[in-house]
Design an enzyme around this catalytic site. Sequence first.
Site, PDB file in Angstrom:
ATOM      1  CE  LYS A 271      92.818 -19.134 -72.765  1.00 34.10           C
ATOM      2  NZ  LYS A 271      93.422 -17.831 -72.391  1.00 34.10           N
ATOM      3  NE  ARG A 340      89.741 -13.204 -67.414  1.00 32.63           N
ATOM      4  CZ  ARG A 340      89.673 -14.250 -66.598  1.00 32.63           C
ATOM      5  NH1 ARG A 340      88.535 -14.491 -65.945  1.00 32.63           N
ATOM      6  NH2 ARG A 340      90.693 -15.055 -66.437  1.00 32.63           N
ATOM      7  CG  HIS A 364      94.321 -16.323 -63.832  1.00 30.86           C
ATOM      8  ND1 HIS A 364      94.734 -15.074 -63.432  1.00 30.86           N
ATOM      9  CD2 HIS A 364      93.691 -16.132 -65.018  1.00 30.86           C
ATOM     10  CE1 HIS A 364      94.382 -14.168 -64.329  1.00 30.86           C
ATOM     11  NE2 HIS A 364      93.738 -14.794 -65.295  1.00 30.86           N
TER      12      HIS A 364
END
Length: 415
Positions: A271, A340, A364
């Site tokens: 992503k 998650r 993250h």
Amino acid sequence: MPRKAQKLYVSDINKLKPKDKVYSVNAGGGLILRVKTTGVKTWVFNYYSPITESRTNFTIGNYPSISISDAEQTARDYKELVRNGKDPKRVTEQLRREQLANELDVFSVYAEKYFAIKRRSLKESTIKKWERYLEKDVLPVLGNIPVNQIHYSDGVKVRDSIIARGSFDIARKVCNYMNQIMLYTNVKPNPFEDLTKNLVWPDSKNQKSISTDRLPDLMKAIQYSNTDLQTRLLIEFQLHTMVRPREAAIIEWADIDFDNAVWTIPANKRKGRKGKELQHRVPLSKQTIEILEMMKHITGRYQYVFTSKYNHKTHVNVETANKALQRTSLKGQIVAHGFRTLAKTTLEEIGKFEHLVCEAALSHKISDQTKAAYTRTDYFERRIPLMQWWSDRIEEAKTGKIESKSNVSDIRFAK
């Protein structure tokens, strides 16, 4: 120019045959039918231009595409322009330029230009989503409207039609796309600037999860569902690895290093903005390795770990896990991405591992820009015990060593 005018009929025109040279027939009122050597018959308006003060021929079009009556009416319109001091040729050319400008100034043209620019920075999968939303919802309404004639109500029509079918997240995205395209057109004020303002949007349903004490309920729901083995292993694999649903669905055997117990997700599968993605290494726990060993017996000869049932050359649909969860007793309570959230919340409650290590496990980005600037590690070595602890926690929940504190005691098939 022929001197004698005559009223032309279809039978007269059909009798006109091509000659060695181009010749003309005077149809009266400045209208001429010119017969070329090829046999093509063309309507021409001959007039005295009030601008150039000279005789001028202006082509109207070919017969029979333009009928006799249409050609005569056009000639009368042109004569009226001449009487008013206007040159028919210049007036017509100006109208054509305006029409062409309007055709090039419509929303669909700007949308195409805008996405041509965005392709340089966005992933192709993201562009395809944008194009799909535009083709389905936006262009049928706005596509042929000149951008300087688009109003707020046009955007509301698109937005509300999407909301009417319950697709609130898509409605927000589409409003954002329309706003960006109108910003690109530089039309001011931007009619789509406030499309999402003062609206109460339902909470997103994409991140639904359960409380940490219900992990045993999740494991029972998976165990007692009628989901096939591969899908069940896909769900458990995603739960153990804490990755995003798409990353789990498209994993390839070539990405796994069994000797070192690590799965490397290539940057192009991650992503992020095009060209800005980073690879992500996932330490594989003993339980995760066991899942992969089981999958070897099913799909080991194929490219993807979790292959499609319908085409072994590709991977499962990224929504496979979500759809399977909808067939369990926890239907509507948790989605695949919610794993998650479940993992993150559990790690925070336990307090056993450092915050930055937990964030790295979830891949993250560091929100603090100062910390991000000086952080040059993915904490891989420190994530190995974290991932093993999480897998052990899942196994304990699965085997009953951890009991649910919820009131849910009856785990049955969801209908």
